[in-house]
Design an enzyme around this catalytic site. Structure first.
Site, PDB file in Angstrom:
ATOM      1  N   ASN A 210      -1.288   4.372  18.880  1.00 29.45           N
ATOM      2  CA  ASN A 210      -2.246   3.534  18.158  1.00 29.45           C
ATOM      3  C   ASN A 210      -3.032   2.730  19.195  1.00 29.45           C
ATOM      4  O   ASN A 210      -2.418   2.162  20.108  1.00 29.45           O
ATOM      5  CB  ASN A 210      -1.465   2.598  17.203  1.00 29.45           C
ATOM      6  CG  ASN A 210      -2.333   1.983  16.132  1.00 29.45           C
ATOM      7  OD1 ASN A 210      -3.428   1.518  16.402  1.00 29.45           O
ATOM      8  ND2 ASN A 210      -1.824   1.969  14.913  1.00 29.45           N
TER       9      ASN A 210
ATOM     10  N   CYS B 162      -7.693  15.068 -20.426  1.00 34.02           N
ATOM     11  CA  CYS B 162      -6.647  16.099 -20.481  1.00 34.02           C
ATOM     12  C   CYS B 162      -6.507  16.588 -21.931  1.00 34.02           C
ATOM     13  O   CYS B 162      -6.877  15.868 -22.866  1.00 34.02           O
ATOM     14  CB  CYS B 162      -5.345  15.476 -20.007  1.00 34.02           C
ATOM     15  SG  CYS B 162      -3.900  16.539 -20.121  1.00 34.02           S
TER      16      CYS B 162
ATOM     17  N   THR C  23      -0.957   4.661  12.178  1.00 31.71           N
ATOM     18  CA  THR C  23      -0.628   3.903  10.953  1.00 31.71           C
ATOM     19  C   THR C  23      -0.326   2.451  11.301  1.00 31.71           C
ATOM     20  O   THR C  23       0.269   2.169  12.348  1.00 31.71           O
ATOM     21  CB  THR C  23       0.557   4.542  10.181  1.00 31.71           C
ATOM     22  OG1 THR C  23       0.883   3.697   9.062  1.00 31.71           O
ATOM     23  CG2 THR C  23       1.792   4.768  11.034  1.00 31.71           C
TER      24      THR C  23
ATOM     25  N   VAL D 255      -4.477  11.523   2.600  1.00 32.56           N
ATOM     26  CA  VAL D 255      -4.716  12.330   1.388  1.00 32.56           C
ATOM     27  C   VAL D 255      -5.861  13.312   1.630  1.00 32.56           C
ATOM     28  O   VAL D 255      -6.358  13.926   0.690  1.00 32.56           O
ATOM     29  CB  VAL D 255      -5.034  11.401   0.187  1.00 32.56           C
ATOM     30  CG1 VAL D 255      -3.845  10.515  -0.152  1.00 32.56           C
ATOM     31  CG2 VAL D 255      -6.277  10.531   0.457  1.00 32.56           C
TER      32      VAL D 255
ATOM     33  N   GLU E 106      -4.292  -0.064  18.716  1.00 28.89           N
ATOM     34  CA  GLU E 106      -3.988  -1.486  18.470  1.00 28.89           C
ATOM     35  C   GLU E 106      -2.489  -1.648  18.302  1.00 28.89           C
ATOM     36  O   GLU E 106      -1.828  -0.704  17.852  1.00 28.89           O
ATOM     37  CB  GLU E 106      -4.641  -1.966  17.157  1.00 28.89           C
ATOM     38  CG  GLU E 106      -6.120  -1.673  17.013  1.00 28.89           C
ATOM     39  CD  GLU E 106      -6.972  -2.539  17.913  1.00 28.89           C
ATOM     40  OE1 GLU E 106      -6.525  -3.652  18.258  1.00 28.89           O
ATOM     41  OE2 GLU E 106      -8.072  -2.096  18.277  1.00 28.89           O
TER      42      GLU E 106
ATOM     43  N   HIS F 299       1.569  10.595  -0.041  1.00 32.05           N
ATOM     44  CA  HIS F 299       0.679   9.798  -0.891  1.00 32.05           C
ATOM     45  C   HIS F 299      -0.291  10.674  -1.680  1.00 32.05           C
ATOM     46  O   HIS F 299      -1.322  10.193  -2.151  1.00 32.05           O
ATOM     47  CB  HIS F 299      -0.082   8.753  -0.065  1.00 32.05           C
ATOM     48  CG  HIS F 299       0.789   7.629   0.436  1.00 32.05           C
ATOM     49  ND1 HIS F 299       0.393   6.744   1.419  1.00 32.05           N
ATOM     50  CD2 HIS F 299       2.039   7.241   0.075  1.00 32.05           C
ATOM     51  CE1 HIS F 299       1.360   5.864   1.646  1.00 32.05           C
ATOM     52  NE2 HIS F 299       2.376   6.148   0.844  1.00 32.05           N
TER      53      HIS F 299
HETATM   54  C1  BJW Z   1      -5.967   4.538  15.079  1.00 30.08           C
HETATM   55  C2  BJW Z   1      -7.213   5.039  15.426  1.00 30.08           C
HETATM   56  C3  BJW Z   1      -7.219   6.201  16.235  1.00 30.08           C
HETATM   57  C4  BJW Z   1      -7.542   3.317  14.200  1.00 30.08           C
HETATM   58  N1  BJW Z   1      -6.054   6.750  16.624  1.00 30.08           N
HETATM   59  N2  BJW Z   1      -4.828   5.114  15.478  1.00 30.08           N
HETATM   60  C5  BJW Z   1       6.059  -6.587  -1.005  1.00 30.08           C
HETATM   61  C6  BJW Z   1       5.127  -7.096  -1.889  1.00 30.08           C
HETATM   62  C7  BJW Z   1       4.400  -6.265  -2.758  1.00 30.08           C
HETATM   63  C8  BJW Z   1       4.596  -4.920  -2.761  1.00 30.08           C
HETATM   64  C9  BJW Z   1       5.521  -4.402  -1.882  1.00 30.08           C
HETATM   65  C10 BJW Z   1       6.253  -5.220  -1.028  1.00 30.08           C
HETATM   66  N3  BJW Z   1       7.067  -4.459  -0.280  1.00 30.08           N
HETATM   67  C11 BJW Z   1       6.862  -3.182  -0.638  1.00 30.08           C
HETATM   68  C12 BJW Z   1       5.936  -3.131  -1.627  1.00 30.08           C
HETATM   69  C13 BJW Z   1       5.413  -1.970  -2.287  1.00 30.08           C
HETATM   70  C14 BJW Z   1       4.123  -1.407  -1.732  1.00 30.08           C
HETATM   71  C15 BJW Z   1       3.813  -1.884  -0.313  1.00 30.08           C
HETATM   72  O1  BJW Z   1       4.270  -1.346   0.666  1.00 30.08           O
HETATM   73  N4  BJW Z   1       2.994  -2.914  -0.206  1.00 30.08           N
HETATM   74  C16 BJW Z   1       2.671  -3.495   1.098  1.00 30.08           C
HETATM   75  C17 BJW Z   1       1.155  -3.626   1.236  1.00 30.08           C
HETATM   76  C18 BJW Z   1       3.386  -4.790   1.247  1.00 30.08           C
HETATM   77  N5  BJW Z   1       4.358   0.019  -1.736  1.00 30.08           N
HETATM   78  C19 BJW Z   1       4.168   0.735  -2.846  1.00 30.08           C
HETATM   79  O2  BJW Z   1       3.780   0.230  -3.881  1.00 30.08           O
HETATM   80  C20 BJW Z   1       4.542   2.200  -2.773  1.00 30.08           C
HETATM   81  N6  BJW Z   1       5.404   2.525  -3.846  1.00 30.08           N
HETATM   82  C21 BJW Z   1       6.638   2.014  -3.919  1.00 30.08           C
HETATM   83  O3  BJW Z   1       7.095   1.282  -3.070  1.00 30.08           O
HETATM   84  O4  BJW Z   1       7.314   2.378  -5.056  1.00 30.08           O
HETATM   85  C22 BJW Z   1       8.517   1.663  -5.357  1.00 30.08           C
HETATM   86  C23 BJW Z   1       8.113   0.330  -5.923  1.00 30.08           C
HETATM   87  C24 BJW Z   1       7.420   0.295  -7.104  1.00 30.08           C
HETATM   88  C25 BJW Z   1       7.066  -0.950  -7.663  1.00 30.08           C
HETATM   89  C26 BJW Z   1       7.349  -2.127  -6.966  1.00 30.08           C
HETATM   90  C27 BJW Z   1       8.015  -2.071  -5.735  1.00 30.08           C
HETATM   91  C28 BJW Z   1       8.410  -0.831  -5.226  1.00 30.08           C
HETATM   92  C29 BJW Z   1       3.284   3.051  -2.921  1.00 30.08           C
HETATM   93  C30 BJW Z   1       2.360   2.887  -1.760  1.00 30.08           C
HETATM   94  C31 BJW Z   1       1.092   3.680  -2.014  1.00 30.08           C
HETATM   95  C32 BJW Z   1       0.040   3.432  -0.944  1.00 30.08           C
HETATM   96  N7  BJW Z   1      -1.190   3.973  -1.400  1.00 30.08           N
HETATM   97  C33 BJW Z   1      -2.335   3.982  -0.492  1.00 30.08           C
HETATM   98  C34 BJW Z   1      -3.554   4.568  -1.243  1.00 30.08           C
HETATM   99  C35 BJW Z   1      -3.378   6.093  -1.354  1.00 30.08           C
HETATM  100  C36 BJW Z   1      -4.489   6.722  -2.126  1.00 30.08           C
HETATM  101  C37 BJW Z   1      -5.832   6.595  -1.467  1.00 30.08           C
HETATM  102  O5  BJW Z   1      -6.047   7.096  -0.349  1.00 30.08           O
HETATM  103  O6  BJW Z   1      -6.702   5.968  -2.071  1.00 30.08           O
HETATM  104  O7  BJW Z   1      -2.036   4.726   0.686  1.00 30.08           O
HETATM  105  S1  BJW Z   1      -2.709   2.336   0.169  1.00 30.08           S
HETATM  106  C38 BJW Z   1      -3.148   2.896   1.780  1.00 30.08           C
HETATM  107  O8  BJW Z   1      -2.176   2.395   2.743  1.00 30.08           O
HETATM  108  C39 BJW Z   1      -2.972   4.438   1.749  1.00 30.08           C
HETATM  109  C40 BJW Z   1      -2.351   4.692   3.101  1.00 30.08           C
HETATM  110  O9  BJW Z   1      -1.698   5.942   3.084  1.00 30.08           O
HETATM  111  C41 BJW Z   1      -1.421   3.502   3.259  1.00 30.08           C
HETATM  112  C42 BJW Z   1      -1.034   3.235   4.683  1.00 30.08           C
HETATM  113  O10 BJW Z   1      -2.145   2.894   5.457  1.00 30.08           O
HETATM  114  P1  BJW Z   1      -2.298   3.492   6.914  1.00 30.08           P
HETATM  115  O11 BJW Z   1      -2.381   4.963   6.849  1.00 30.08           O
HETATM  116  O12 BJW Z   1      -1.261   2.917   7.785  1.00 30.08           O
HETATM  117  O13 BJW Z   1      -3.751   2.993   7.312  1.00 30.08           O
HETATM  118  P2  BJW Z   1      -4.205   1.557   7.866  1.00 30.08           P
HETATM  119  O14 BJW Z   1      -5.646   1.445   7.617  1.00 30.08           O
HETATM  120  O15 BJW Z   1      -3.338   0.466   7.354  1.00 30.08           O
HETATM  121  O16 BJW Z   1      -3.918   1.628   9.433  1.00 30.08           O
HETATM  122  C43 BJW Z   1      -4.664   2.498  10.262  1.00 30.08           C
HETATM  123  C44 BJW Z   1      -4.160   2.330  11.701  1.00 30.08           C
HETATM  124  O17 BJW Z   1      -4.818   3.290  12.496  1.00 30.08           O
HETATM  125  C45 BJW Z   1      -4.413   0.958  12.309  1.00 30.08           C
HETATM  126  O18 BJW Z   1      -3.219   0.458  12.852  1.00 30.08           O
HETATM  127  C46 BJW Z   1      -5.435   1.255  13.435  1.00 30.08           C
HETATM  128  O19 BJW Z   1      -5.245   0.445  14.586  1.00 30.08           O
HETATM  129  C47 BJW Z   1      -5.128   2.692  13.736  1.00 30.08           C
HETATM  130  N8  BJW Z   1      -6.217   3.476  14.328  1.00 30.08           N
HETATM  131  N9  BJW Z   1      -8.199   4.297  14.895  1.00 30.08           N
HETATM  132  C48 BJW Z   1      -4.929   6.224  16.249  1.00 30.08           C
HETATM  133  N10 BJW Z   1      -8.433   6.799  16.657  1.00 30.08           N
HETATM  134 ZN    ZN Z   2      -2.221  14.968 -20.223  1.00 33.03          ZN
END
Ligand code: BJW
Ligand code: ZN
Length: 257
Positions: free
Chosen positions: A215, A150, A190, A105, A217, A121
């Site tokens: 990645n 708002c 990711t 973001v 890791e 996101h």
């Molecule tokens: C390096 C490095 C270097 C380090 N070089 N690499 C089962 C149970 C409960 C819920 C769910 C489920 N299955 C699915 C869901 C739904 C849920 C979900 O997926 N949950 C899981 C946790 C299980 N998903 C949602 O709710 C999504 N919506 C949805 O599915 O709608 C339909 C629905 C609705 C209602 C119910 C069910 C379905 C929405 C997801 C929104 C995610 N939002 C966030 C916050 C965004 C705002 C903010 O920034 O504050 O998005 S959470 C956070 O995680 C953020 C990220 O974009 C997202 C992914 O994380 P990312 O980018 O992968 O980061 P990390 O930290 O996890 O990993 C970093 C990596 O980098 C690591 O691997 C390191 O090793 C590596 N690294 N240095 C390269 N130099």
């Molecule tokens: Zn409004």
């Protein structure tokens, strides 16, 4: 077998590919000083997601959520794109179809010069109404800690996607369509822990793409990739550019043809 350098096979596939899809996550910005969510130094080690990144959390304590986002906005404002961001911008100029889908973001891809960026996101610098959804610019708490409101009477919130919320449908459709056309899919920085973003790799794989994870890791999904480049993206992506004979420029005005 993980290694720090892109394989000859990856370079060969990229040289002949018409369509490339890249999915980035927080790790792509780690070398810019923006913290990741999970793992070492990740934000979730310090903060509980359910207290900060859900609509319920915002409804319960909007001020706490705003304070967290304002702190992160400041980190992003002070950050600059890293070599990985610039390498992706250079790659975009080379391919007939190059789609960059980001879960980030922070807007650092655009600041590095990438043009075709799909933000699934949202963007931390924008805001929108929690009730009617109207988008605003960079609105935040005022100096007295007063919550932004708002015209409709609802509260303004950061324009990001929280757990349990739907992703922007147009962005998701563009990402999904690109996955069905990609010949090479790069998953960069990711953990592949969050859906539906993590599912893009499966879509691309089923459509025949060569799947690559970059990645330092391994992740829960590493076994599903054809190749794992085990290195930080700020190193691995410039190596891919060099392997393709591309120079990287940190100045987006000087684009490569
Ligand atoms: C390096 C490095 C270097 C380090 N070089 N690499 C089962 C149970 C409960 C819920 C769910 C489920 N299955 C699915 C869901 C739904 C849920 C979900 O997926 N949950 C899981 C946790 C299980 N998903 C949602 O709710 C999504 N919506 C949805 O599915 O709608 C339909 C629905 C609705 C209602 C119910 C069910 C379905 C929405 C997801 C929104 C995610 N939002 C966030 C916050 C965004 C705002 C903010 O920034 O504050 O998005 S959470 C956070 O995680 C953020 C990220 O974009 C997202 C992914 O994380 P990312 O980018 O992968 O980061 P990390 O930290 O996890 O990993 C970093 C990596 O980098 C690591 O691997 C390191 O090793 C590596 N690294 N240095 C390269 N130099
Ligand atoms: Zn409004």
């Amino acid at each position: 077998m993980p290694s720090g350098a892109p394989s000859e096979e990856l370079l060969r596939r990229m040289k002949s590919a018409r369509s490339i899809l890249v999915l980035t996550g927080a790790g792509a910005s780690a070398e810019s000083g923006v913290p990741t969510f999970r793992g070492q130094g990740g934000l979730w080690r310090e903060f509980r997601p359910e207290e900060l990144a859900t609509p319920t959390a915002f409804a319960r304590n909007p001020k706490l959520v705003w304070e967290w986002y304002m702190w992160r906005r400041e980190l992003v404002r002070q950050a600059s794109p890293n070599h990985g961001h610039y390498a992706l911008a250079a790659l975009e100029a080379k391919f007939e179809e190059f789609t960059l889908v980001t879960q980030n973001v922070d807007g650092l891809h655009q600041r590095a010069g990438s043009r075709n960026v799909i933000e699934i996101h949202g963007n931390i610098m924008r805001s929108r109404c929690f009730s009617c959804g109207v988008q605003t610019g960079e609105v935040a708490l005022d100096e007295d800690g007063q919550l932004p409101g708002c015209e409709c009477g609802g509260l303004i919130r950061p324009d990001v996607v929280w757990f349990g919320e739907l992703l922007p449908p147009q962005a998701l459709k563009r990402a999904w369509d690109a996955a069905t056309r990609a010949q090479v899919f790069l998953s960069v920085g990711t953990s592949s822990a969050v859906q539906p973003a993590a599912g893009l790799a499966d879509i691309a794989g089923r459509a025949g793409a060569y799947l690559v994870e970059i990645n330092p890791e391994t992740t829960e999904m590493s076994d599903r990739f054809d190749e794992v480049v085990c290195a930080p993206s700020g190193q691995a992506l410039p190596m891919i550019c060099r392997g393709l004979g591309l120079n990287i420029t940190a100045d987006p005005a000087v684009r490569l043809s």
